[in-house]
Structures are given as C-alpha cells and as structure tokens.
Design an enzyme around this catalytic site. Structure first.
Site, short mmCIF file in Angstrom:
data_model
loop_
_atom_site.label_atom_id
_atom_site.label_comp_id
_atom_site.label_asym_id
_atom_site.label_seq_id
_atom_site.Cartn_x
_atom_site.Cartn_y
_atom_site.Cartn_z
N ASP A 78 0.88 -1.16 -0.04
CA ASP A 78 -0.16 0.04 -0.04
C ASP A 78 0.85 1.36 -0.03
OD1 ASP A 78 0.76 -0.52 2.59
OD2 ASP A 78 -1.24 -1.12 3.38
N ASN A 147 -8.23 -3.08 13.71
CA ASN A 147 -9.46 -3.23 13.27
C ASN A 147 -9.56 -4.60 12.49
OD1 ASN A 147 -8.60 -2.45 11.21
ND2 ASN A 147 -9.94 -0.84 10.97
N HIS A 149 -7.75 -5.10 9.77
CA HIS A 149 -7.36 -4.72 8.43
C HIS A 149 -5.94 -5.45 8.27
CE1 HIS A 149 -5.10 -0.57 9.41
NE2 HIS A 149 -4.32 -1.86 8.97
N GLU A 154 -9.94 -2.20 4.69
CA GLU A 154 -10.82 -1.98 6.12
C GLU A 154 -11.91 -2.84 6.41
OE1 GLU A 154 -8.97 -0.28 8.06
OE2 GLU A 154 -8.66 1.87 7.64
C1 F6R Z 1 1.25 -1.70 6.03
C2 F6R Z 1 -0.03 -2.26 6.13
C3 F6R Z 1 -0.75 -2.33 7.37
C4 F6R Z 1 0.09 -2.74 8.66
C5 F6R Z 1 -1.24 -2.53 9.98
C6 F6R Z 1 -0.26 -2.86 11.12
O1 F6R Z 1 1.77 -2.08 4.73
O2 F6R Z 1 -0.50 -2.87 5.19
O3 F6R Z 1 -1.61 -3.10 7.08
O4 F6R Z 1 0.51 -3.96 8.84
O5 F6R Z 1 -1.63 -1.11 9.69
O6 F6R Z 1 0.64 -1.65 11.32
P1 F6R Z 1 1.67 -1.68 12.50
O7 F6R Z 1 2.59 -2.75 12.29
O8 F6R Z 1 2.30 -0.31 12.42
O9 F6R Z 1 0.84 -2.13 13.67
#
Ligand code: F6R
Length: 254
Positions: A78, A147, A149, A154
C-alpha cells in the site's frame, strides 16, 4: 528456540513465540527461505511498526552472507494517496530507508502502489496488472490493524477486492498519526492491494505482536470469515502462517 508452540488447523499454521524478537526471527526465516528457494523470488512487503525488526534481521543475515535479496522483485501492499515517493512519511521512503537501499535492491525491481497520479484509480488498476504480468507474488508478508485490516483493506472490504483507492477508517488514521507531526497531515486515503490480490500470493506470513493486536488476531482466527474482519479471509488460503508473540496470541482459545 524461537517458537514456543505451533498449532496447525488445516492449511493454517499458528506459531506462538515467547516475545516479539523471536516472532520477527521466525518471519525473517520465512523471507530467507523464499529467497533460498528462488533468488529471483517476488516478495510482497509490508510497512508499519511491526516489520521493522524483520527488515533489520534480513539486513544482518545478508551482511553475514546467509541470504541475498539483491535479485528479488518486490511489491508493497500500500501507499498513502497524496504522498510522493520523496515524502519522508511515504511508504516508499520507509522501504528505501529500512530495506531497499541497505539491501542493495535494484530500484527497477522494487514496486509500490502509486501515491500520486493524474488518474489515481487507473494507476491503482495498473499496479494490479503489473503484479499479474509478473505472474503473482511468491511470498507475502502482512501485518494486521487493530480493526483486523490487512494492507489497507478496512472492515467491509470484499474478499475478491483488487488494488484500488480506499478511505481509511478513523481508527486507522488515529493509529497512523504517530508517524506524522500534526493530525491534519495524516492521509485519509490510500491505494491498497485488495484482499483478492493478497489471497493470490503463493504463501503468506502474517506477523502480529503486542496486546493491542490480540482482539484482531482472535477475530481473524477463531470466527468464520466475514466482512467485519478482513484478516479472517486468510483462513481460506492454502498456505498461510500467523506468527504471534504471546501477547498477540492472548485472545486465542488454546
Ligand atoms: C502496512 C499495512 C498495514 C499494517 C497495519 C499494522 O503496509 O499494510 O496493514 O500492517 O496497519 O501496522 P503496525 O505494524 O504499525 O501496527
């Protein structure tokens, strides 16, 4: 010994580790195995706080001659809409700093979704096509949001969704605000691989550490796949491993 317990449920493997460093080491093993199997492997990569120690371990292993990522092709999950690759908070900058530059990857073979384009929707579709033209991803690294994702899919994202522009939930915006100086700077939209894109990867490893992830991990693993928890669709994949520290595994019925 990095893994304190392994649970197998059909095609799903859950590795529970004593601590976050041990969990990161298991994920580093998976990345190294992918590159040992095929030095030109196509790796799907994630950003965020969780994988930082994984990238550190990969760099250390490469510096010791235990792995060589220089011929890999990479596709990130992303990117924030509105941030150019030069923006210090872009995922492009994160990847350059944490992995691509120190690991000496060829910039022509490192790919991220576009953050800026005249037609961002069309550019997102082009990214999906690019992955297809490379015959898909061999090994995909994932984190998980509080959440549930995966990438920026989402709750409510369809299991067959493809790379597209999405709105981030307030939950996700709040979680991401730690990387920005002011709340107004936190992007509200992103281009993300879809759940369907992710499910086409040949093997998937999801890393989750810390008590904040326990609820999302339990929802992903203990309930039937549903739109409420995007990570729950991973149960339908043929080769997926959840690597957890003890705290992130805290909500599982064991
Ligand atoms: C990042 C991504 C997100 C993160 C998720 C957890 O490329 O795709 O799905 O893996 O938001 O983020 P952290 O590791 O910062 O808790």
């Amino acid at each position: 010994m990095n893994v304190s317990r392994i649970i197998r449920r059909g095609n799903l493997t859950i590795c529970i580790c004593d601590n976050a460093a041990a969990a990161a080491a298991v994920v580093a093993d998976h990345a190294c195995n992918a590159i040992l199997d095929d030095p030109k492997a196509k790796l799907g990569l994630a950003t965020g706080g969780t994988p930082v120690p994984v990238y550190e371990m990969l760099l250390e292993r490469q510096s010791k001659g235990l792995a060589d990522f220089r011929n890999a092709t990479t596709f990130n999950l992303d990117e924030y809409v509105g941030l150019s690759p030069e923006h210090p908070q872009s995922f492009a900058a994160y990847m350059r700093d944490n992995f691509f530059t120190p690991a000496e990857l060829n910039p022509d073979r490192t790919h991220l979704p576009p953050g800026i384009a005249d037609d961002i929707e069309a550019a997102a579709r082009d990214y999906e096509d690019l992955i297809e033209r490379h015959s898909g991803i061999d090994w995909q690294l994932l984190g998980i949001g509080n959440n549930g994702h995966i990438a920026f899919n989402e709750p409510g994202s369809l299991p067959n969704s493809r790379t597209r522009v999405v709105n981030l939930t307030q939950d996700t915006v709040n979680a991401n605000s730690r990387f920005f100086e002011a709340d107004e700077e936190v992007p509200r939209r992103a281009v993300t691989m879809g759940i369907g894109t992710i499910l086409r990867a040949r093997a998937i490893t999801l890393l989750a550490v810390g008590p904040n992830k326990a609820g999302a991990v339990a929802a992903a693993l203990e309930r039937k796949p549903s739109l409420e928890c995007p990570a729950s669709w991973l149960q339908q994949h043929a080769d997926v491993t959840f690597v957890l520290d003890d705290a992130a595994a805290g909500g599982l019925c064991r």
